[in-house]
Design a protein around this motif. Structure first.
Motif, PDB file in Angstrom:
ATOM      1  N   MET A 127       0.803   8.106   0.961  1.00  0.00           N
ATOM      2  CA  MET A 127       1.574   7.801   2.172  1.00  0.00           C
ATOM      3  C   MET A 127       1.902   6.312   2.230  1.00  0.00           C
ATOM      4  O   MET A 127       1.057   5.468   1.918  1.00  0.00           O
ATOM      5  CB  MET A 127       0.803   8.235   3.421  1.00  0.00           C
ATOM      6  CG  MET A 127       0.663   9.742   3.555  1.00  0.00           C
ATOM      7  SD  MET A 127      -0.379  10.244   4.957  1.00  0.00           S
ATOM      8  CE  MET A 127       0.667   9.772   6.343  1.00  0.00           C
ATOM      9  N   VAL A 128       3.135   6.006   2.609  1.00  0.00           N
ATOM     10  CA  VAL A 128       3.642   4.636   2.591  1.00  0.00           C
ATOM     11  C   VAL A 128       4.162   4.256   3.978  1.00  0.00           C
ATOM     12  O   VAL A 128       4.734   5.080   4.691  1.00  0.00           O
ATOM     13  CB  VAL A 128       4.783   4.494   1.555  1.00  0.00           C
ATOM     14  CG1 VAL A 128       5.478   3.149   1.660  1.00  0.00           C
ATOM     15  CG2 VAL A 128       4.229   4.694   0.148  1.00  0.00           C
ATOM     16  N   VAL A 129       3.968   2.994   4.358  1.00  0.00           N
ATOM     17  CA  VAL A 129       4.536   2.459   5.595  1.00  0.00           C
ATOM     18  C   VAL A 129       5.277   1.169   5.276  1.00  0.00           C
ATOM     19  O   VAL A 129       4.995   0.502   4.273  1.00  0.00           O
ATOM     20  CB  VAL A 129       3.444   2.187   6.660  1.00  0.00           C
ATOM     21  CG1 VAL A 129       2.806   3.493   7.107  1.00  0.00           C
ATOM     22  CG2 VAL A 129       2.397   1.221   6.130  1.00  0.00           C
ATOM     23  N   ASP A 130       6.237   0.834   6.125  1.00  0.00           N
ATOM     24  CA  ASP A 130       6.989  -0.413   5.968  1.00  0.00           C
ATOM     25  C   ASP A 130       6.313  -1.528   6.756  1.00  0.00           C
ATOM     26  O   ASP A 130       5.965  -1.352   7.924  1.00  0.00           O
ATOM     27  CB  ASP A 130       8.423  -0.244   6.468  1.00  0.00           C
ATOM     28  CG  ASP A 130       9.227   0.691   5.579  1.00  0.00           C
ATOM     29  OD1 ASP A 130       9.009   0.662   4.355  1.00  0.00           O
ATOM     30  OD2 ASP A 130      10.061   1.451   6.109  1.00  0.00           O
ATOM     31  N   VAL A 131       6.123  -2.659   6.101  1.00  0.00           N
ATOM     32  CA  VAL A 131       5.598  -3.855   6.769  1.00  0.00           C
ATOM     33  C   VAL A 131       6.634  -4.948   6.555  1.00  0.00           C
ATOM     34  O   VAL A 131       6.660  -5.610   5.515  1.00  0.00           O
ATOM     35  CB  VAL A 131       4.236  -4.269   6.192  1.00  0.00           C
ATOM     36  CG1 VAL A 131       3.732  -5.506   6.903  1.00  0.00           C
ATOM     37  CG2 VAL A 131       3.233  -3.131   6.310  1.00  0.00           C
ATOM     38  N   GLY A 132       7.498  -5.109   7.551  1.00  0.00           N
ATOM     39  CA  GLY A 132       8.610  -6.033   7.361  1.00  0.00           C
ATOM     40  C   GLY A 132       9.520  -5.511   6.269  1.00  0.00           C
ATOM     41  O   GLY A 132       9.984  -4.375   6.327  1.00  0.00           O
ATOM     42  N   ARG A 133       9.726  -6.315   5.245  1.00  0.00           N
ATOM     43  CA  ARG A 133      10.573  -5.887   4.121  1.00  0.00           C
ATOM     44  C   ARG A 133       9.766  -5.236   3.002  1.00  0.00           C
ATOM     45  O   ARG A 133      10.337  -4.827   1.989  1.00  0.00           O
ATOM     46  CB  ARG A 133      11.325  -7.099   3.553  1.00  0.00           C
ATOM     47  CG  ARG A 133      12.309  -7.726   4.529  1.00  0.00           C
ATOM     48  CD  ARG A 133      13.045  -8.876   3.872  1.00  0.00           C
ATOM     49  NE  ARG A 133      14.028  -9.474   4.766  1.00  0.00           N
ATOM     50  CZ  ARG A 133      14.817 -10.492   4.443  1.00  0.00           C
ATOM     51  NH1 ARG A 133      14.728 -11.023   3.219  1.00  0.00           N
ATOM     52  NH2 ARG A 133      15.682 -10.980   5.304  1.00  0.00           N
ATOM     53  N   LEU A 134       8.468  -5.167   3.178  1.00  0.00           N
ATOM     54  CA  LEU A 134       7.608  -4.623   2.133  1.00  0.00           C
ATOM     55  C   LEU A 134       7.170  -3.208   2.447  1.00  0.00           C
ATOM     56  O   LEU A 134       7.049  -2.818   3.612  1.00  0.00           O
ATOM     57  CB  LEU A 134       6.364  -5.507   1.966  1.00  0.00           C
ATOM     58  CG  LEU A 134       6.584  -6.945   1.501  1.00  0.00           C
ATOM     59  CD1 LEU A 134       5.253  -7.678   1.492  1.00  0.00           C
ATOM     60  CD2 LEU A 134       7.212  -6.972   0.106  1.00  0.00           C
TER      61      LEU A 134
END
Length: 329
Positions: free
Chosen positions: A16-23
């Motif tokens: 599972m992936v989340v966005d942190v700003g542009r990352l």
């Protein structure tokens, strides 16, 4: 205790992936997830089926902080877990359609090398030949930059591979199917009859990345090789998945051969993992590689220019041949 469906579910959570700003970052710490998985396995508790109170007791053993709270919220969010569980059938259908097999942490054919590492995959999904654990001891991982600049790199790689095949009966090359050094390693080892394991940063039911190496992936399978991923089959390639893929190259091999690299990039991740797992790391002696001296926790490096350097080191040290020596500062 954990069924194969449960293990697919673990691999889905781990990816599972989340966005942190542009990352993009993984939603949950792989280390924390594995601690919960290992502890629950030891206690015989299936966290997907047991009372939430029992699951909380396991989670409470984690260090207090944001990560712990995130994992508590995950296992307390029954709707999210139901949605994830419903996706397991989709992954199984993709496996059947695409000829993908799997080996879980509990399977007898799961490499012992991975069980002994810091963050083992919950599942290995693969196409082609299953891994032969007894042959992994005679393996190498040939890696490096996607844009090598030295025009003698092919000649150097061929000399090393030819000698490893003849003198130590090299069985596997384990790499990442990337352009540049990975591709060179895959092609030259196959030329000498060495089986290849290509570890991908994507699910095996998606289009091969990079697209330039789609034909190479087929060639690997045709030559008794294996395409391997820890990711559920439906997941497309992501940068964060490619970084995770790099650690598996170091986990599975005995020795890492760096053809060319700078002080940034996925190769550095692989090198650092190899150090932490006490693998032998070989670095080709070219000017471009001198940036290796700046790597944290390394105080001594020995570069090699040809295969005979291995034999010299063996004579001098009286230890098994190694192209590279290092020590922690």
């Amino acid at each position: 205790m954990y069924s194969k469906d449960d293990m697919i579910l673990w691999s889905m959570i781990g990816a599972m992936v989340v966005d942190v700003g542009r990352l993009e970052v993984l939603a949950f710490s792989p280390e924390s997830l594995f601690k919960i998985f290992r502890k629950s396995s030891q206690l015989g508790i299936n966290v997907f089926k047991e009372n939430y109170k029992d699951v909380l007791e396991i989670i409470d053993e984690l260090k207090d902080g944001v990560e712990k709270e995130k994992i508590k919220n995950l296992f307390g969010d029954f709707k999210t877990l139901r949605d994830l569980k419903s996706g397991v059938e989709k992954e199984k259908n993709l496996m059947e359609i695409n000829g993908i097999k799997m080996s879980t942490y509990f399977c007898s054919d799961y490499p012992q090398k991975l069980r002994e590492c810091k963050i083992p995959p919950f599942v290995l999904y693969y196409k082609g030949k299953p891994l032969e654990n007894n042959l992994l001891i005679d393996s190498i991982s040939i890696v490096g930059t996607r844009n090598p600049e030295d025009d003698k790199i092919n000649q150097f790689t061929e000399e090393i591979v030819k000698n490893l095949k003849e003198k130590v009966e090299l069985k596997y090359n384990i790499s990442g199917l990337a352009l540049g050094c990975d591709t060179i390693g895959h092609k030259i080892t196959m030329k000498y009859g060495v089986r290849n394991i290509a570890i991908l940063g994507q699910g095996l039911a998606t289009e091969i990345y990079p697209k330039e190496n789609q034909s190479l992936s087929k060639e690997i399978l045709e030559n008794e090789g294996t395409l391997l991923s820890e990711l559920p089959p439906s997941l497309n390639v992501r940068g964060i998945y490619l970084l995770g893929r790099n650690r598996l190259q170091a986990y599975l091999t005995e020795e890492l051969l760096v053809l060319e690299a700078g002080n940034k990039g996925g190769t550095i991740t692989t090198i650092k993992t190899a150090f932490s797992e006490k693998r032998k790391v070989y670095i080709r002696n070219i000017k471009k590689n001198q940036t290796m001296f700046t790597l944290k926790n390394i105080s001594k490096l020995t570069f090699i220019s040809c295969y005979s350097d291995m034999e010299i080191i063996k004579i001098l040290t009286g230890k098994p041949a190694t192209l590279f020596t290092f020590q922690f500062s």
